[in-house]
Scaffold this motif. Structure first.
Motif, mmCIF file in Angstrom:
data_model
loop_
_atom_site.group_PDB
_atom_site.id
_atom_site.type_symbol
_atom_site.label_atom_id
_atom_site.label_comp_id
_atom_site.label_asym_id
_atom_site.label_seq_id
_atom_site.Cartn_x
_atom_site.Cartn_y
_atom_site.Cartn_z
ATOM 1 N N SER A 86 11.468 1.328 -2.788
ATOM 2 C CA SER A 86 11.011 0.097 -2.129
ATOM 3 C C SER A 86 10.836 0.266 -0.616
ATOM 4 O O SER A 86 10.372 -0.638 0.070
ATOM 5 C CB SER A 86 12.022 -1.024 -2.397
ATOM 6 O OG SER A 86 13.188 -0.785 -1.615
ATOM 7 N N GLN A 94 5.358 4.406 8.953
ATOM 8 C CA GLN A 94 5.193 4.246 7.512
ATOM 9 C C GLN A 94 6.053 5.293 6.800
ATOM 10 O O GLN A 94 6.301 6.366 7.325
ATOM 11 C CB GLN A 94 3.713 4.463 7.182
ATOM 12 C CG GLN A 94 3.330 4.144 5.755
ATOM 13 C CD GLN A 94 2.142 4.989 5.302
ATOM 14 O OE1 GLN A 94 1.374 5.506 6.122
ATOM 15 N NE2 GLN A 94 1.984 5.132 4.004
ATOM 16 N N ASN A 150 12.639 -1.087 6.235
ATOM 17 C CA ASN A 150 11.976 -2.355 5.883
ATOM 18 C C ASN A 150 12.479 -3.499 6.760
ATOM 19 O O ASN A 150 12.690 -4.612 6.287
ATOM 20 C CB ASN A 150 12.229 -2.730 4.409
ATOM 21 C CG ASN A 150 11.437 -1.842 3.472
ATOM 22 O OD1 ASN A 150 10.583 -1.055 3.890
ATOM 23 N ND2 ASN A 150 11.706 -1.962 2.172
ATOM 24 N N GLN A 172 9.229 0.995 2.697
ATOM 25 C CA GLN A 172 7.846 1.145 3.165
ATOM 26 C C GLN A 172 7.736 1.563 4.617
ATOM 27 O O GLN A 172 6.776 2.204 5.013
ATOM 28 C CB GLN A 172 7.091 -0.169 2.946
ATOM 29 C CG GLN A 172 6.670 -0.294 1.494
ATOM 30 C CD GLN A 172 6.322 -1.716 1.113
ATOM 31 O OE1 GLN A 172 6.396 -2.629 1.944
ATOM 32 N NE2 GLN A 172 5.947 -1.891 -0.144
ATOM 33 N N ASN A 173 8.765 1.178 5.403
ATOM 34 C CA ASN A 173 8.700 1.586 6.806
ATOM 35 C C ASN A 173 10.085 1.798 7.389
ATOM 36 O O ASN A 173 11.079 1.276 6.893
ATOM 37 C CB ASN A 173 7.901 0.567 7.627
ATOM 38 C CG ASN A 173 8.526 -0.800 7.570
ATOM 39 O OD1 ASN A 173 9.624 -0.995 8.092
ATOM 40 N ND2 ASN A 173 7.859 -1.749 6.920
#
Ligand SMILES: [Zn+2]
Length: 429
Positions: free
Chosen positions: A212, A115, A91, A214-215
């Motif tokens: 949490s 992702q 993130n 996401q990337n």
């Protein structure tokens, strides 16, 4: 009075020897585990730097080269290395290499932002679900939340899940970008002789909310070297007896090397400490020659599969049949809970002798027995019928195959006592 003076003299004299030995051992550990030695791996020639240092110590003590007029025995291995950048962000937040994460030793190079799809470990309990997940993750990383109550899994389910994890790591038929394993276990690195199809990043779960994520942003430069020439360091001292029997003292000097150009694995306990033990005997026996010819073998390639000792027994530079006994030192830096003797139950008479010597002078808190275990370089010799022990210290600092195995925190608590015990053990042959 005269007697008193004499005993004072003797005490201070032996204290002098004692102090010098441990200082030398500390210096060796500090040197081998310093940043300049690159973790004694194959990136930036850490192995060459370390083996040159050891050969220098052999030479200073006047050891005879064992390989013609050379202290070196070359051999080849394949290895995946991380000589350049290694950076990981989750993130957009940068993680600390070695402390927050490890790049699995077989990972290929990878750059970019991807992702992340997070799944709990429990989802991997059926083939359909795994294939479905992989389909979804085509251009993404799968983050595996590894600790979702494995204790609730039955043995069948556990087996299924660990097979699925293996497949996600290594199966070349599954096409997705990479795997993140989120774990509460201690981060433990290794070194591997192959490169796999996709990167695997093992992340410390502490302070992280896996759901949490996401990337992931990666900049990992890894380079596979199919043929790298490394070398053992080999020397010997002639015994005073004139017998052609040999005692062998061995220790591996290699460790895990670099994980990127900013992080190295010092390997103070594993195995700068065992190398320091070997070099302490080099020094001692050079000063006071032993009864039997003594061969000193400092191996490379241990961490990647006991390859230095394998190369040696395949091309032995001393007659294996003439070896009375071999002692391999690996992890010699603690000792709060004594030592463990691999092959103790196989060579029971020698083990009993070692225990008695220890009891006689109360040197180490414990001498524990263990059976055969192919977990260090003694194994290659044992498989060829050479009587051998592998001895490691127990207790004290638990750092192992991580960035915390540092000289500053390695106590060498029982090192002198350990040295004295082994000195008596060797003298008894
Ligand atoms: Zn080791």
């Amino acid at each position: 009075m005269k007697k008193l003076i004499l005993s004072i003299l003797l005490v201070s004299c032996s204290l002098g020897v004692f102090a010098q030995d441990i200082d030398y051992a500390r210096k060796v550990v500090k040197t081998l585990a310093s940043p300049a030695f690159k973790g004694r791996g194959y990136a930036e020639k850490g192995d060459q730097i370390a083996s040159a240092f050891i050969a220098g110590e052999f030479k200073k003590s006047g050891l005879l080269p064992l390989n013609g007029n050379s202290y070196f025995q070359d051999f080849d291995l394949s290895v995946n290395t991380f000589p350049g950048e290694v950076e990981v962000e989750l993130n957009g937040k940068k993680l600390r290499a070695g402390a927050d994460y490890l790049v699995e030793a077989s990972s290929p190079p990878v750059q970019g932002r991807f992702q992340v799809i997070t799944v709990d470990r429990a989802l991997l309990n059926s083939v359909e679900k795994v294939l479905d997940l992989v389909e979804k993750a085509k251009d993404a990383f799968i983050l595996l939340n590894d600790q979702a109550n494995p204790s609730e899994e039955g043995p069948e389910e556990k087996k299924m899940i660990s097979q699925a994890i293996e497949a996600l790591k290594y199966d070349e038929n599954l096409k997705f970008k990479g795997l993140i394993v989120c774990t509460s276990d201690k981060l433990t690195w290794t070194t591997l002789s192959f490169q796999t199809i996709r990167p695997v990043i093992v992340v410390n779960k502490k302070g992280l909310d896996p759901k949490s994520i996401q990337n992931i942003t990666l900049n990992i430069d890894s380079r596979f070297i199919p043929k790298y020439t490394t070398r053992n360091v080999v020397g010997m001292l002639k015994g005073t007896s004139g017998s052609d029997s040999t005692l062998v003292i061995s220790a591996h000097f290699d460790h895990l090397g670099l994980m990127g150009n900013k992080v190295y694995f010092p390997g103070a306990n594993d195995n700068a400490s065992g190398t320091a033990m070997l070099l302490s005997f080099v020094k001692e026996y050079a000063r006071q020659p032993p009864k039997y010819n003594t061969v000193f073998l400092a191996f490379s390639g241990e961490e990647i599969g006991l390859l230095g000792s394998k190369a040696f027994v395949e091309h032995p530079l001393t007659d294996l049949k003439k070896i009375k006994f071999l002692v391999n030192f690996d992890l010699a830096g603690t000792g709060e809970e004594g030592i463990k003797v691999v092959n103790g139950s196989i060579f029971k008479a020698q083990f009993d002798r070692l225990t008695k010597l220890n009891q006689l002078d109360h040197l180490l808190p414990k001498v524990e027995i263990r059976g055969a275990a192919c977990i260090s370089d003694h194994c290659r010799f044992y498989e060829k019928g050479v009587p051998s022990f592998f001895i490691y210290t127990q207790g004290g600092i638990k750092a192992y195959h991580d960035i915390y195995d540092r000289p500053e925190t390695l106590p060498l608590t029982e090192f002198s006592h350990y040295f004295q015990l082994m000195q008596r053990f060797f003298a008894g042959f």
